[in-house]
Design an enzyme around this catalytic site. Structure first.
Site, short mmCIF file in Angstrom:
data_model
loop_
_atom_site.label_atom_id
_atom_site.label_comp_id
_atom_site.label_asym_id
_atom_site.label_seq_id
_atom_site.Cartn_x
_atom_site.Cartn_y
_atom_site.Cartn_z
N LYS A 157 -30.68 21.06 70.61
CA LYS A 157 -30.42 19.83 70.41
C LYS A 157 -28.88 19.46 70.03
CE LYS A 157 -32.66 15.91 68.27
NZ LYS A 157 -32.76 14.88 69.35
C1 LIG Z 1 -34.23 14.67 75.07
C2 LIG Z 1 -35.17 14.86 74.08
N1 LIG Z 1 -36.48 15.12 74.33
C3 LIG Z 1 -37.47 15.18 73.52
C4 LIG Z 1 -37.31 14.75 72.27
C5 LIG Z 1 -38.63 14.74 71.25
O1 LIG Z 1 -38.33 15.70 70.34
P1 LIG Z 1 -38.91 15.61 68.88
O2 LIG Z 1 -40.48 15.27 69.14
O3 LIG Z 1 -38.76 16.86 68.39
O4 LIG Z 1 -38.38 14.50 68.17
C6 LIG Z 1 -36.11 14.03 71.78
C7 LIG Z 1 -35.81 13.84 70.38
O5 LIG Z 1 -35.36 14.55 69.60
C8 LIG Z 1 -34.96 14.37 72.80
O6 LIG Z 1 -33.85 13.92 72.03
#
Ligand SMILES: Cc1ncc(COP(=O)(O)O)c(C=O)c1O
Length: 310
Positions: A157
């Protein structure tokens, strides 16, 4: 956005308006930052941070993947987050920790540029709106392909990577849709611009697996566990674009958006939120808000000032 009073910045609480960086901050120029999106919910026992440890561990993993040494331990970051929530007097909030290369060295290889860390918290409603959560959103398959593991690290991320999501989201928003769904270079479904995607096919839940170019979402993991605990079959496998159109149900999950039904994809009607989506959404809400006994271990309770001994 709604301001709060304090931001935790490099070890101290700083007034919101004073939490500033130099214009030659490395991360501003090259996207060299890693971050998390976390939420705390109001519960009977105080604000509860959902799967805090998992988020902090993912932050550390993202940092390692981009050669960023976090100058604080995960326990220190956890305590900092508790402190900033307490000092801002928030019952529930969105939490944004970010570690980024700061001011000090330019150029692409800048190991001496300092790593700065902040934790900001503020009240933020459901990312795709309350109406979207209730009635479903309209999604569009993006013309932009999801970043590939050949050129970036989809499982991290990292700030710079979000230009990909921003292109997709902007295209969808300008065309009048709520969210974009990105495919990979081979046309296989990956995820939303900020959420993971699930379909219901013949009564089973289907979601892209770990070999897909997805962020390994913490909401995704939680929903898989809840679904399995409720007796549903969850299959992690490749999904083709056309399967989006013939799904019985579809929904997105992410920390900012929470669990959001998809009612339309590329102007093809999927109908009202279906039964499986509604059952999972209700249980997931209970888990987030500390109403599901079996998932209380996912909550990191922020102790209230009266309980803190001095
Ligand atoms: C590209 C992307 N995919 C999926 C998610 C979902 O991740 P999470 O459930 O850990 O927030 C996020 C959010 O953080 C994201 O930015």
């Amino acid at each position: 956005m709604e301001k709060s009073e304090w931001i935790w910045m490099n070890g101290e609480l700083v007034p919101w308006d004073d939490a500033k960086v130099h214009v030659l901050t490395h991360g501003l120029h090259y996207g060299t930052g890693v971050f998390e999106g976390v939420r705390a919910y109001k519960t009977d026992r105080g604000p509860a941070i959902f799967r805090h440890r998992d988020h902090l561990e993912r932050l550390q993993k993202s940092a390692e993947l981009y050669y960023i040494d976090l100058p604080y331990s995960l326990e220190e970051l956890r305590e900092a987050t508790h402190e900033v929530i307490r000092r801002n007097g928030l019952d529930s909030c969105y939490i944004r920790p970010i570690a980024f290369r700061g001011y000090g060295e330019m150029g692409l290889y800048a190991p001496t540029a300092p790593v700065e860390v902040i934790v900001a918290v503020w009240p933020w409603g459901a990312y795709l709106g309350e109406d979207g959560k209730r009635n479903g959103v309209r999604a569009k398959v993006s013309s932009w392909r999801r970043i590939s593991p050949d050129s970036l690290i989809p499982h991290a991320k990292a700030s710079g990577q979000y230009l990909n999501s921003i292109l997709a989201k902007t295209e969808a928003a300008k065309a009048g849709y709520d969210e974009a769904i990105l495919l990979d270079q081979n046309g296989v479904v990956c995820e939303g611009s900020g959420e993971n995607v699930f379909l219901v096919r013949e009564g089973e839940l289907v979601t892209p697996g770990h070999t897909a170019s997805i962020l390994d979402g913490i909401s995704r993991k939680s929903v898989i566990q809840i679904a399995e605990d409720l007796g549903y079959t969850v299959v992690e496998r490749d999904i083709s674009r056309s399967e989006l159109y013939v799904a019985e149900e579809a929904f997105l999950v992410g920390t900012a958006a929470e669990l959001v039904p998809v009612r339309e994809i590329d102007d093809r009607d999927l109908g009202e939120p279906g039964e499986i989506t509604r059952v999972l959404a209700a249980k997931y809400e209970d888990a987030l808000h500390g109403r599901a006994q079996e998932y209380l271990e996912w909550l990191d309770i922020v102790e209230q000032p009266s309980k803190v001994t001095s």
